[in-house]
Design an enzyme around this catalytic site. Sequence first.
Site, PDB file in Angstrom:
ATOM      1  N   MET A  30       0.556  -1.300   0.009  1.00 54.34           N
ATOM      2  CA  MET A  30      -0.701  -0.063   0.167  1.00 54.34           C
ATOM      3  C   MET A  30       0.838   1.527  -0.447  1.00 54.34           C
ATOM      4  SD  MET A  30      -3.309  -1.139   1.910  1.00 54.34           S
ATOM      5  CE  MET A  30      -2.815  -0.764   3.397  1.00 54.34           C
ATOM      6  N   HIS A  34       8.512   1.023   2.743  1.00 46.74           N
ATOM      7  CA  HIS A  34      10.323   1.147   4.530  1.00 46.74           C
ATOM      8  C   HIS A  34      10.949  -0.033   3.905  1.00 46.74           C
ATOM      9  CE1 HIS A  34       7.462  -1.253   6.615  1.00 46.74           C
ATOM     10  NE2 HIS A  34       6.916  -0.971   6.392  1.00 46.74           N
ATOM     11  N   HIS A  37       8.619  -3.816   3.166  1.00 44.38           N
ATOM     12  CA  HIS A  37       8.555  -3.708   1.885  1.00 44.38           C
ATOM     13  C   HIS A  37       9.684  -3.581   1.054  1.00 44.38           C
ATOM     14  CE1 HIS A  37       5.601  -0.118   3.358  1.00 44.38           C
ATOM     15  NE2 HIS A  37       4.673  -1.798   3.267  1.00 44.38           N
ATOM     16  N   GLY A 149       4.972 -10.296   4.010  1.00 46.37           N
ATOM     17  CA  GLY A 149       5.571 -10.375   5.202  1.00 46.37           C
ATOM     18  C   GLY A 149       5.193 -11.228   6.508  1.00 46.37           C
ATOM     19  N   GLU A 150       5.339 -11.376   7.499  1.00 44.92           N
ATOM     20  CA  GLU A 150       4.791 -12.455   8.529  1.00 44.92           C
ATOM     21  C   GLU A 150       4.522 -11.686   9.489  1.00 44.92           C
ATOM     22  OE1 GLU A 150       8.120 -14.834   9.802  1.00 44.92           O
ATOM     23  OE2 GLU A 150       6.951 -16.748   8.508  1.00 44.92           O
ATOM     24  N   LYS A 151       5.004 -10.260   8.982  1.00 40.52           N
ATOM     25  CA  LYS A 151       4.145  -8.966  10.656  1.00 40.52           C
ATOM     26  C   LYS A 151       3.316  -9.061  10.884  1.00 40.52           C
ATOM     27  CE  LYS A 151       3.647  -4.107  11.435  1.00 40.52           C
ATOM     28  NZ  LYS A 151       2.532  -3.928  10.976  1.00 40.52           N
ATOM     29  N   SER A 187       6.676  -0.189  10.084  1.00 41.24           N
ATOM     30  CA  SER A 187       5.151   0.048   9.657  1.00 41.24           C
ATOM     31  C   SER A 187       5.456   1.248   8.701  1.00 41.24           C
ATOM     32  CB  SER A 187       4.233  -0.642  10.816  1.00 41.24           C
ATOM     33  OG  SER A 187       2.615   0.094  10.080  1.00 41.24           O
ATOM     34  N   ARG A 189       3.265   2.967   9.248  1.00 40.07           N
ATOM     35  CA  ARG A 189       2.039   3.899  10.536  1.00 40.07           C
ATOM     36  C   ARG A 189       3.336   4.351  11.545  1.00 40.07           C
ATOM     37  NH1 ARG A 189      -1.719  -0.242   8.773  1.00 40.07           N
ATOM     38  NH2 ARG A 189      -4.185   1.051   8.607  1.00 40.07           N
TER      39      ARG A 189
HETATM   40  P1  AMP Z   1       1.966  -2.526   3.289  1.00 38.84           P
HETATM   41  O1  AMP Z   1       2.004  -1.838   2.562  1.00 38.84           O
HETATM   42  O2  AMP Z   1       1.428  -2.763   5.215  1.00 38.84           O
HETATM   43  O3  AMP Z   1      -0.185  -3.670   2.815  1.00 38.84           O
HETATM   44  O4  AMP Z   1       2.525  -4.734   3.441  1.00 38.84           O
HETATM   45  C1  AMP Z   1       2.859  -4.791   2.579  1.00 38.84           C
HETATM   46  C2  AMP Z   1       3.959  -5.821   2.587  1.00 38.84           C
HETATM   47  O5  AMP Z   1       4.711  -5.461   2.749  1.00 38.84           O
HETATM   48  C3  AMP Z   1       2.678  -7.053   3.519  1.00 38.84           C
HETATM   49  O6  AMP Z   1       3.080  -8.159   2.819  1.00 38.84           O
HETATM   50  C4  AMP Z   1       3.085  -6.432   4.713  1.00 38.84           C
HETATM   51  O7  AMP Z   1       3.297  -7.863   5.199  1.00 38.84           O
HETATM   52  C5  AMP Z   1       4.687  -6.204   4.222  1.00 38.84           C
HETATM   53  N1  AMP Z   1       5.254  -5.642   5.944  1.00 38.84           N
HETATM   54  C6  AMP Z   1       5.028  -4.510   6.475  1.00 38.84           C
HETATM   55  N2  AMP Z   1       5.980  -4.480   7.531  1.00 38.84           N
HETATM   56  C7  AMP Z   1       7.037  -5.232   6.992  1.00 38.84           C
HETATM   57  C8  AMP Z   1       8.384  -5.569   7.874  1.00 38.84           C
HETATM   58  N3  AMP Z   1       8.388  -4.748   8.772  1.00 38.84           N
HETATM   59  N4  AMP Z   1       8.780  -6.761   7.813  1.00 38.84           N
HETATM   60  C9  AMP Z   1       8.480  -7.541   6.844  1.00 38.84           C
HETATM   61  N5  AMP Z   1       7.130  -7.337   5.756  1.00 38.84           N
HETATM   62  C10 AMP Z   1       5.915  -6.138   6.107  1.00 38.84           C
END
Ligand code: AMP
Length: 283
Positions: A30, A34, A37, A149-151, A187, A189
């Site tokens: 999204m 960082h 990603h 991500g496992e996050k 994150s 956020r």
């Molecule tokens: P998002 O942009 O937050 O939807 O995240 C996109 C992808 O990046 C998702 O698969 C998340 O799980 C992964 N992701 C976000 N933050 C982290 C992190 N700190 N470590 C590993 N993967 C992450």
Amino acid sequence: MQVIEHIAPLKKAIRSLKTGGNAIGLVPTMGALHEGHLSLIRQSIAETGVTVVSIFVNPTQFNDKKDLEKYPRNIRVDLHMLKRILRKNDLVFTPDVQEMYPVRDTRVFDLGHLDQTMEGVFRRGHFNGVAQVVTKLFDIVTPDKAFFGEKDYQQLVIIKHLVKQLNYFIEIVPCPIVREEDGMAMSSRNQRLSPRERGAAALINKTLSAAVQKAKCLEVEQVKRWVIDTLNDHKLLRVEYFDIVDGSQLKPVKSWREKGRKIGCIAIWAGKIRLIDNMAFQK
Ligand code: AMP
């Protein structure tokens, strides 16, 4: 790298890259990118011939309109970061809402019990929205592998379930959580936290790490209580849930003697910002 906003030229580019014998890797994001990603993207680059990074703030997965409005967006900086790691053939897909949802998506996914717990309880409809956008991306990009991500541990389990349920021929590659130096999970956020909230949020990982040690002498329920009480003791933090679940079905763990991987998942408010994190309890 090539930046593409529309589905038709993206599909055309992918078709010709596939004909060249390339395996396609998809990294859905999204934006507000960082290192977390970027680690997924690097993994995709290592494992596939062409990486497609999508940047799309998906409205259907936000149960809170304010959260959607305030979600950080900075496509210019994102593209700058991507330019430094993506290769010539790699693609960045940056659709707008109209492109992804030309008509309202009314699909309802049956995620079994997987969305009836944790995030699913506190963010009603969130995972249905995730399923909508991820299946659209799978259908558009037709990747060989997709990197998550496992996050977002519960999301990862749900995506694996969807791939099975819908017979996608896509390998889901889980990627470890990338953390800041003080242990805080990266994150998008986090940039909305005030310095004081950011300081308090560092306690989340510290407490979860300490809980893994506590698990050597305390029962599951006692560890859960300890984590919740310790974090709630800080006036800027409020735990929404902390559960210890099995790593594949997300069922609550009752005893450390149960078989399989156990994951402690937390959602917590730092001021007005909601954060999630998790940690493996290796027992
Ligand atoms: P998002 O942009 O937050 O939807 O995240 C996109 C992808 O990046 C998702 O698969 C998340 O799980 C992964 N992701 C976000 N933050 C982290 C992190 N700190 N470590 C590993 N993967 C992450």
